[in-house]
Design a protein around this motif. Structure first.
Motif, PDB file in Angstrom:
ATOM      1  N   PHE A 147       0.827  -1.207   0.000  1.00 11.75           N
ATOM      2  CA  PHE A 147       0.000   0.000   0.000  1.00 11.75           C
ATOM      3  C   PHE A 147       0.863   1.260   0.000  1.00 11.75           C
ATOM      4  N   VAL A 148       1.872   1.283   0.859  1.00 14.81           N
ATOM      5  CA  VAL A 148       2.749   2.456   0.938  1.00 14.81           C
ATOM      6  C   VAL A 148       3.500   2.653  -0.374  1.00 14.81           C
ATOM      7  N   VAL A 151       0.992   4.038  -2.985  1.00 15.48           N
ATOM      8  CA  VAL A 151       0.682   5.457  -2.747  1.00 15.48           C
ATOM      9  C   VAL A 151       1.900   6.319  -3.039  1.00 15.48           C
ATOM     10  N   GLY A 152       3.084   5.849  -2.641  1.00 17.63           N
ATOM     11  CA  GLY A 152       4.303   6.610  -2.892  1.00 17.63           C
ATOM     12  C   GLY A 152       4.672   6.686  -4.359  1.00 17.63           C
ATOM     13  N   LEU A 154       2.481   7.158  -6.793  1.00 15.76           N
ATOM     14  CA  LEU A 154       1.541   8.007  -7.522  1.00 15.76           C
ATOM     15  C   LEU A 154       2.196   9.334  -7.892  1.00 15.76           C
ATOM     16  N   LYS A 163       8.631  10.739  -1.098  1.00 13.54           N
ATOM     17  CA  LYS A 163       7.236  10.333  -1.234  1.00 13.54           C
ATOM     18  C   LYS A 163       6.949   9.032  -0.489  1.00 13.54           C
ATOM     19  N   ALA A 167       4.349   8.781   2.500  1.00 10.43           N
ATOM     20  CA  ALA A 167       3.252   7.819   2.372  1.00 10.43           C
ATOM     21  C   ALA A 167       3.258   6.846   3.545  1.00 10.43           C
ATOM     22  N   ALA A 171       0.268   6.693   6.158  1.00 13.78           N
ATOM     23  CA  ALA A 171      -0.495   5.450   6.278  1.00 13.78           C
ATOM     24  C   ALA A 171      -0.408   4.870   7.682  1.00 13.78           C
TER      25      ALA A 171
END
Length: 194
Positions: A147-148, A151-152, A154, A163, A167, A171
């Motif tokens: 997940f991290v 998101v990082g 993006l 980033k 993130a 999170a």
């Protein structure tokens, strides 16, 4: 008349040889320390053992109490070395993937993801064995890391160290509050008689 002198110590070949020899010295020194720590781990414990018992125990003999004690310490020492090597490799991989020398599981939210999954497993699914805690923690850590990283990644530039750190920190904030929630429910079996 001017002469041109070349400093051979500053040429790239001399520098790479010097750094390779320095690296080899550090690796050799680390291996010597590892062997000394392994010997100390096998030699010292609740029961004092002599050199002959250490040699006999390492070779597998369990004729005396000292040799049996050493034979029991050898797997513990080997496992400690393997776990230490695995943690070192995982840290190096995390720092390499994120290109951040300060990357650790706490900054990237991996620890809180593992903790959240373990607490949720205990509270909602009745997990009780240490083995199930480990597998659920691994799944939570993997999901949190994915997940991290997603998101990082993006935005423009993909995953950058900054980033990823942001993130991970972002999170981790909501998940830090979640492990306290299941324990806050009233538990009548702990309340006692009324």
């Amino acid at each position: 008349m001017t002469t041109l002198s070349v400093d051979h110590a500053s040429t790239p070949t001399a520098t790479s040889r010097r750094s390779a020899s320095t690296r080899a010295t550090w690796v050799l020194g680390g291996l010597v320390l590892l062997v000394l720590a392994g010997v100390a781990s096998v030699a010292f414990g609740v029961r004092s053992v002599g050199l002959d018992e250490i040699v006999g125990g390492v070779l597998g003999s369990t004729d005396t109490i000292g040799e049996a004690a050493v034979a029991k310490r050898v797997p513990r020492t080997a496992l400690a070395m393997i776990v230490g090597a695995a943690l070192a490799v995982s840290g190096a991989v995390m720092q390499g993937v994120t290109r951040n020398p300060l990357a650790d599981p706490g900054i990237l939210g991996v620890t809180t993801g593992a903790a959240l999954f373990v607490v949720a497993g205990i509270a909602f699914f009745g997990l009780a064995s240490p083995t199930s805690y480990i597998w659920v923690a691994i799944a939570g850590a993997a999901l949190a890391a994915s997940f991290v990283y997603a998101v990082g990644s993006l935005g423009r530039g993909g995953a950058t160290p900054l980033k990823l750190a942001l993130a991970g920190a972002g999170a981790a904030v909501p998940r830090r509050g979640c492990p306290a929630v299941p324990g806050d429910r009233p538990r009548p079996e702990l309340a006692g008689p009324r």
